[in-house]
Write an enzyme that holds these catalytic residues in place. Sequence first.
Site, mmCIF file in Angstrom:
data_model
loop_
_atom_site.group_PDB
_atom_site.id
_atom_site.type_symbol
_atom_site.label_atom_id
_atom_site.label_comp_id
_atom_site.label_asym_id
_atom_site.label_seq_id
_atom_site.Cartn_x
_atom_site.Cartn_y
_atom_site.Cartn_z
ATOM 1 N N HIS A 72 41.069 4.913 -3.807
ATOM 2 C CA HIS A 72 40.064 5.366 -2.842
ATOM 3 C C HIS A 72 39.588 4.166 -2.045
ATOM 4 O O HIS A 72 38.972 3.266 -2.594
ATOM 5 C CB HIS A 72 38.907 6.066 -3.565
ATOM 6 C CG HIS A 72 39.248 7.458 -3.993
ATOM 7 N ND1 HIS A 72 38.553 8.560 -3.588
ATOM 8 C CD2 HIS A 72 40.263 7.917 -4.764
ATOM 9 C CE1 HIS A 72 39.108 9.657 -4.104
ATOM 10 N NE2 HIS A 72 40.149 9.276 -4.822
ATOM 11 N N TYR A 202 29.268 12.057 -1.956
ATOM 12 C CA TYR A 202 27.949 11.981 -2.589
ATOM 13 C C TYR A 202 26.976 12.633 -1.613
ATOM 14 O O TYR A 202 26.738 12.105 -0.532
ATOM 15 C CB TYR A 202 27.537 10.525 -2.819
ATOM 16 C CG TYR A 202 28.293 9.828 -3.938
ATOM 17 C CD1 TYR A 202 27.765 9.764 -5.223
ATOM 18 C CD2 TYR A 202 29.528 9.212 -3.713
ATOM 19 C CE1 TYR A 202 28.432 9.115 -6.260
ATOM 20 C CE2 TYR A 202 30.210 8.555 -4.747
ATOM 21 C CZ TYR A 202 29.655 8.520 -6.013
ATOM 22 O OH TYR A 202 30.325 7.873 -7.031
ATOM 23 N N PRO A 294 25.135 8.473 -14.330
ATOM 24 C CA PRO A 294 26.522 8.468 -13.838
ATOM 25 C C PRO A 294 26.686 8.123 -12.355
ATOM 26 O O PRO A 294 27.784 7.737 -11.943
ATOM 27 C CB PRO A 294 27.003 9.897 -14.119
ATOM 28 C CG PRO A 294 25.773 10.704 -14.280
ATOM 29 C CD PRO A 294 24.731 9.793 -14.815
ATOM 30 N N LYS A 298 29.598 3.577 -13.211
ATOM 31 C CA LYS A 298 29.683 2.236 -13.786
ATOM 32 C C LYS A 298 29.966 2.196 -15.291
ATOM 33 O O LYS A 298 30.332 1.144 -15.814
ATOM 34 C CB LYS A 298 28.363 1.477 -13.521
ATOM 35 C CG LYS A 298 28.181 1.057 -12.083
ATOM 36 C CD LYS A 298 29.078 -0.108 -11.731
ATOM 37 C CE LYS A 298 29.269 -0.245 -10.254
ATOM 38 N NZ LYS A 298 30.651 -0.403 -9.825
ATOM 39 N N TYR A 386 29.774 -1.019 -5.601
ATOM 40 C CA TYR A 386 30.605 0.117 -6.028
ATOM 41 C C TYR A 386 31.969 -0.354 -6.524
ATOM 42 O O TYR A 386 32.430 0.075 -7.576
ATOM 43 C CB TYR A 386 30.766 1.115 -4.870
ATOM 44 C CG TYR A 386 31.197 2.491 -5.327
ATOM 45 C CD1 TYR A 386 30.266 3.492 -5.562
ATOM 46 C CD2 TYR A 386 32.543 2.789 -5.536
ATOM 47 C CE1 TYR A 386 30.653 4.753 -5.991
ATOM 48 C CE2 TYR A 386 32.946 4.044 -5.970
ATOM 49 C CZ TYR A 386 31.997 5.025 -6.191
ATOM 50 O OH TYR A 386 32.386 6.265 -6.634
HETATM 51 C C1 DHB Z 1 32.836 10.793 -11.095
HETATM 52 C C2 DHB Z 1 31.668 10.585 -11.785
HETATM 53 C C3 DHB Z 1 30.706 9.790 -11.241
HETATM 54 O O1 DHB Z 1 29.559 9.584 -11.895
HETATM 55 C C4 DHB Z 1 30.871 9.194 -10.008
HETATM 56 O O2 DHB Z 1 29.883 8.437 -9.507
HETATM 57 C C5 DHB Z 1 32.036 9.382 -9.344
HETATM 58 C C6 DHB Z 1 33.026 10.189 -9.890
HETATM 59 C C7 DHB Z 1 33.875 11.660 -11.678
HETATM 60 O O3 DHB Z 1 33.683 12.157 -12.784
HETATM 61 O O4 DHB Z 1 34.903 11.889 -11.019
#
Ligand code: DHB
Length: 392
Positions: A72, A202, A294, A298, A386
């Site tokens: 990505h 997001y 999440p 990270k 990121y």
């Molecule tokens: C996923 C989970 C995340 O917390 C994130 O920031 C990006 C992707 C995932 O499970 O694909």
Amino acid sequence: MRTQVGIIGAGPAGLMLSHLLHRRGIESVVLESRPRALIEETIRAGILEQSTVDLMVEIGVGERLKREGVIHHGTLLRFNGQNHRIDFEKLTGGRVVTLYPQHEVLKDLIKARLDAGGDIRFEAKVTTIEEAESPQPRLRFTDREGRAQSLECDFIAGCDGSYGVSRPAIPDAKREDYLRIYPFGWFGILCEAPPSAEELVYARHERGFALISSRTPEVQRMYFQCDPNDKVENWSEDRIWAELQARVSGEDGFRLKEGRIFQKNIVPMRSFVCEPMQYGRLFIAGDAAHTVPPTGAKGLNLAVADVFVLDRALGRFYADGSHDLLDAYSETALRRVWRAQHFSWWMTSMLHRFEEAGEFDHRRQLAELDLVTSTVPAATSLAQNYVGMPLG
Ligand code: DHB
């Protein structure tokens, strides 16, 4: 039974550490309470930082990742009904992230360890950690057949997650816990559908946050902010799709491609750090020492970064008997941990709806998203965090 490093837990931290140590000729035994099939099938995180990918390739477990992982080059932040792209590659001088599910990482690591004759005991439940402050700590565990066993070690690596035995083995008086609980959770689904966007989305919406991610061309992973005490049974497929579509709706007409939902779960959201990450000859790593919400993906990457530091420290000790890197382990690891804590908290705060927030806070949130998506310094900061800092 004895070994050099007794490792509790066959998650990303434990397996990666065992593999790294093996490359130095240091012996370890991994004790894991769950069966192998469960570890290899449980769907969790998906995003690997550039340095996690580089490390896996360098240590010979990156072949399938290189073939099947999806790079990505950027991500989309969605607010006010429009997508705004953050170009990781351009903003960080060529660094990117790779979508490759955590359970695939675990399969590759387990295979590499077993092929090399490594000792991983599945369904082996550690009951106590003894004499962590002595030069010969000991693990007591119950093996798959239910027999009581013990393992004498030079060092113990506690890689057994948030609810394992390692962290509580550090006496209360010897550690400080830092905790923040968020007043929401994530409702996660897996569905059979084609991707709705080429990159992760997001999304910030008045109804709450949503994240559109992917697993394979045929399976998609999506999340939406929910009440942490809600029950998955309260959510029919129709209700889930209506909520997700509402949260990504906008004047550009963006729509999610829907499909059969075959897994639903609710994840609580918290930020947690235990300091220090060491007690005598017990070293804790990954979720045993810290949890991130999440948002920002990270968790797995931090676990890998911890054991990268720990492996070097143990390597130094076995090479020349010096303790300096072991003594510095906690401080070295915590610097990255707190950076990731800040980033995960910041992404969470910027994108979620807080019940107590008023109109001022909503406007401020939108202004922050505008700053991040329309100025190079702010976009660069998000991109750098990121894709992650280099290891070490
Ligand atoms: C996923 C989970 C995340 O917390 C994130 O920031 C990006 C992707 C995932 O499970 O694909």
